[in-house]
Design a protein around this motif. Structure first.
Motif, PDB file in Angstrom:
ATOM      1  N   VAL A   1      -4.048  40.984  35.264  1.00 44.09           N
ATOM      2  CA  VAL A   1      -3.314  41.953  36.078  1.00 44.09           C
ATOM      3  C   VAL A   1      -2.311  41.203  36.946  1.00 44.09           C
ATOM      4  O   VAL A   1      -2.502  40.029  37.267  1.00 44.09           O
ATOM      5  N   ILE A   2      -1.253  41.911  37.313  1.00 52.29           N
ATOM      6  CA  ILE A   2      -0.239  41.349  38.207  1.00 52.29           C
ATOM      7  C   ILE A   2      -0.367  42.063  39.540  1.00 52.29           C
ATOM      8  O   ILE A   2      -0.308  43.291  39.601  1.00 52.29           O
ATOM      9  N   LYS A   3      -0.569  41.281  40.603  1.00 55.70           N
ATOM     10  CA  LYS A   3      -0.724  41.853  41.935  1.00 55.70           C
ATOM     11  C   LYS A   3       0.070  41.004  42.912  1.00 55.70           C
ATOM     12  O   LYS A   3      -0.151  39.796  43.003  1.00 55.70           O
ATOM     13  N   ASP A   4       0.995  41.616  43.617  1.00 55.35           N
ATOM     14  CA  ASP A   4       1.836  40.930  44.602  1.00 55.35           C
ATOM     15  C   ASP A   4       2.568  39.726  44.003  1.00 55.35           C
ATOM     16  O   ASP A   4       2.671  38.671  44.624  1.00 55.35           O
ATOM     17  N   GLY A   5       3.038  39.867  42.776  1.00 52.65           N
ATOM     18  CA  GLY A   5       3.799  38.800  42.139  1.00 52.65           C
ATOM     19  C   GLY A   5       2.952  37.625  41.670  1.00 52.65           C
ATOM     20  O   GLY A   5       3.483  36.556  41.378  1.00 52.65           O
ATOM     21  N   GLU A   6       1.639  37.806  41.586  1.00 55.19           N
ATOM     22  CA  GLU A   6       0.739  36.757  41.107  1.00 55.19           C
ATOM     23  C   GLU A   6      -0.106  37.307  39.969  1.00 55.19           C
ATOM     24  O   GLU A   6      -0.346  38.505  39.880  1.00 55.19           O
ATOM     25  N   LEU A   7      -0.554  36.406  39.098  1.00 59.47           N
ATOM     26  CA  LEU A   7      -1.385  36.800  37.964  1.00 59.47           C
ATOM     27  C   LEU A   7      -2.850  36.530  38.274  1.00 59.47           C
ATOM     28  O   LEU A   7      -3.193  35.471  38.814  1.00 59.47           O
ATOM     29  N   PHE A   8      -3.702  37.481  37.910  1.00 63.83           N
ATOM     30  CA  PHE A   8      -5.135  37.322  38.109  1.00 63.83           C
ATOM     31  C   PHE A   8      -5.862  37.667  36.815  1.00 63.83           C
ATOM     32  O   PHE A   8      -5.522  38.643  36.150  1.00 63.83           O
TER      33      PHE A   8
ATOM     34  N   HIS B   1      -1.203  43.941  19.093  1.00 57.43           N
ATOM     35  CA  HIS B   1      -0.151  43.205  18.399  1.00 57.43           C
ATOM     36  C   HIS B   1       0.331  42.143  19.384  1.00 57.43           C
ATOM     37  O   HIS B   1       0.854  42.480  20.450  1.00 57.43           O
ATOM     38  N   ILE B   2       0.167  40.880  19.055  1.00 56.44           N
ATOM     39  CA  ILE B   2       0.560  39.793  19.950  1.00 56.44           C
ATOM     40  C   ILE B   2       2.059  39.553  19.771  1.00 56.44           C
ATOM     41  O   ILE B   2       2.519  39.272  18.668  1.00 56.44           O
ATOM     42  N   GLU B   3       2.816  39.662  20.865  1.00 57.59           N
ATOM     43  CA  GLU B   3       4.266  39.487  20.787  1.00 57.59           C
ATOM     44  C   GLU B   3       4.713  38.118  21.288  1.00 57.59           C
ATOM     45  O   GLU B   3       5.549  37.484  20.671  1.00 57.59           O
ATOM     46  N   GLU B   4       4.183  37.682  22.421  1.00 55.90           N
ATOM     47  CA  GLU B   4       4.546  36.378  22.980  1.00 55.90           C
ATOM     48  C   GLU B   4       3.321  35.727  23.577  1.00 55.90           C
ATOM     49  O   GLU B   4       2.413  36.403  24.044  1.00 55.90           O
ATOM     50  N   ARG B   5       3.316  34.390  23.568  1.00 62.70           N
ATOM     51  CA  ARG B   5       2.210  33.633  24.158  1.00 62.70           C
ATOM     52  C   ARG B   5       2.732  32.772  25.300  1.00 62.70           C
ATOM     53  O   ARG B   5       3.825  32.220  25.222  1.00 62.70           O
ATOM     54  N   PHE B   6       1.906  32.644  26.325  1.00 64.03           N
ATOM     55  CA  PHE B   6       2.232  31.808  27.476  1.00 64.03           C
ATOM     56  C   PHE B   6       0.999  30.989  27.828  1.00 64.03           C
ATOM     57  O   PHE B   6      -0.128  31.433  27.611  1.00 64.03           O
ATOM     58  N   GLU B   7       1.231  29.821  28.400  1.00 61.63           N
ATOM     59  CA  GLU B   7       0.122  28.992  28.858  1.00 61.63           C
ATOM     60  C   GLU B   7       0.109  29.004  30.378  1.00 61.63           C
ATOM     61  O   GLU B   7       1.153  28.853  31.009  1.00 61.63           O
ATOM     62  N   ALA B   8      -1.066  29.204  30.944  1.00 54.87           N
ATOM     63  CA  ALA B   8      -1.193  29.267  32.398  1.00 54.87           C
ATOM     64  C   ALA B   8      -2.360  28.403  32.843  1.00 54.87           C
ATOM     65  O   ALA B   8      -3.356  28.277  32.135  1.00 54.87           O
ATOM     66  N   GLY B   9      -2.225  27.839  34.027  1.00 59.42           N
ATOM     67  CA  GLY B   9      -3.339  27.137  34.638  1.00 59.42           C
ATOM     68  C   GLY B   9      -4.274  28.160  35.259  1.00 59.42           C
ATOM     69  O   GLY B   9      -3.931  29.330  35.422  1.00 59.42           O
ATOM     70  N   ILE B  10      -5.461  27.733  35.617  1.00 60.85           N
ATOM     71  CA  ILE B  10      -6.440  28.650  36.196  1.00 60.85           C
ATOM     72  C   ILE B  10      -7.128  27.960  37.368  1.00 60.85           C
ATOM     73  O   ILE B  10      -7.443  26.775  37.303  1.00 60.85           O
ATOM     74  N   VAL B  11      -7.321  28.702  38.454  1.00 66.98           N
ATOM     75  CA  VAL B  11      -7.975  28.165  39.645  1.00 66.98           C
ATOM     76  C   VAL B  11      -9.474  28.381  39.490  1.00 66.98           C
ATOM     77  O   VAL B  11      -9.936  29.520  39.386  1.00 66.98           O
ATOM     78  N   LEU B  12     -10.228  27.282  39.456  1.00 67.50           N
ATOM     79  CA  LEU B  12     -11.676  27.349  39.266  1.00 67.50           C
ATOM     80  C   LEU B  12     -12.397  26.541  40.333  1.00 67.50           C
ATOM     81  O   LEU B  12     -11.843  25.593  40.886  1.00 67.50           O
TER      82      LEU B  12
ATOM     83  N   ARG C   1       8.021  36.558  36.828  1.00 71.63           N
ATOM     84  CA  ARG C   1       9.003  37.643  36.964  1.00 71.63           C
ATOM     85  C   ARG C   1       9.365  38.225  35.604  1.00 71.63           C
ATOM     86  O   ARG C   1       9.499  39.435  35.442  1.00 71.63           O
ATOM     87  N   ARG C   2       9.520  37.350  34.630  1.00 76.70           N
ATOM     88  CA  ARG C   2       9.841  37.803  33.276  1.00 76.70           C
ATOM     89  C   ARG C   2       8.697  38.648  32.704  1.00 76.70           C
ATOM     90  O   ARG C   2       8.922  39.682  32.068  1.00 76.70           O
ATOM     91  N   LEU C   3       7.467  38.208  32.953  1.00 73.64           N
ATOM     92  CA  LEU C   3       6.304  38.962  32.478  1.00 73.64           C
ATOM     93  C   LEU C   3       6.201  40.321  33.157  1.00 73.64           C
ATOM     94  O   LEU C   3       5.851  41.311  32.513  1.00 73.64           O
TER      95      LEU C   3
END
Length: 154
Positions: A46-53, A14-25, A87-89
């Motif tokens: 996944v969230i690791k050390d306050g960063e998204l991967f 069930h999709i509750e909220e959407r966010f747009e993120a940049g990606i390192v390539l 942080r909110r996520l």
């Protein structure tokens, strides 16, 4: 313009909220994405050390890729978002049953972006209900086409 979509995400969550993120390539990854050598269905965030991967995003290397770079198709990619959003996520994901899933990859201003959704897993009966609704919508479309295309008898 969408590059790749994760259609299974809409079926499994069930999709509750959407966010747009940049990606390192890397450079070879961009070339492969432009040629359509990408698979998003098994990806998750996944969230690791306050960063998204982003894990599980498969980008197959082109045969013409550089010989001095060893391309790794299943490399973990870092996602770029504002710290306040992350942080909110983190607060939302810590709630029971919530997870982050990638929905699609698209271009925005010449850069590749990822739509990430805050989602809650569906139970098996919810998945069956989704299938039932989809089949009913398809059947309604068929009935309406037959009704419109049938000649009138006056």
């Amino acid at each position: 313009m969408s590059i790749a979509e994760n259609k299974k995400a809409f079926f499994n969550y069930h999709i509750e909220e959407r966010f747009e993120a940049g990606i390192v390539l890397a450079g070879w990854e961009i070339k492969s994405i432009r040629s359509g050598q990408i698979q998003l269905t098994d990806g998750y965030v996944v969230i690791k050390d306050g960063e998204l991967f982003l894990i599980g995003l498969r980008i197959n290397a082109l045969r013409s890729a550089s010989t001095h770079v060893n391309p790794e198709p299943d490399r973990t990619k870092k996602l770029l978002m504002h710290k306040a959003e992350i942080r909110r996520l983190i607060g939302k994901v810590e709630q029971k049953g919530h997870t982050l899933v990638p929905l699609n990859l698209h271009y925005k201003g010449g850069r590749v972006k990822v739509d990430v959704a805050l989602a809650k897993g569906k139970a098996e009966h919810d998945k069956r209900h989704t299938i039932k609704d989809r089949d009913w919508q398809r059947e309604q479309g068929r009935l309406m086409r037959h009704k419109v295309s049938a000649p009138h008898k006056d």
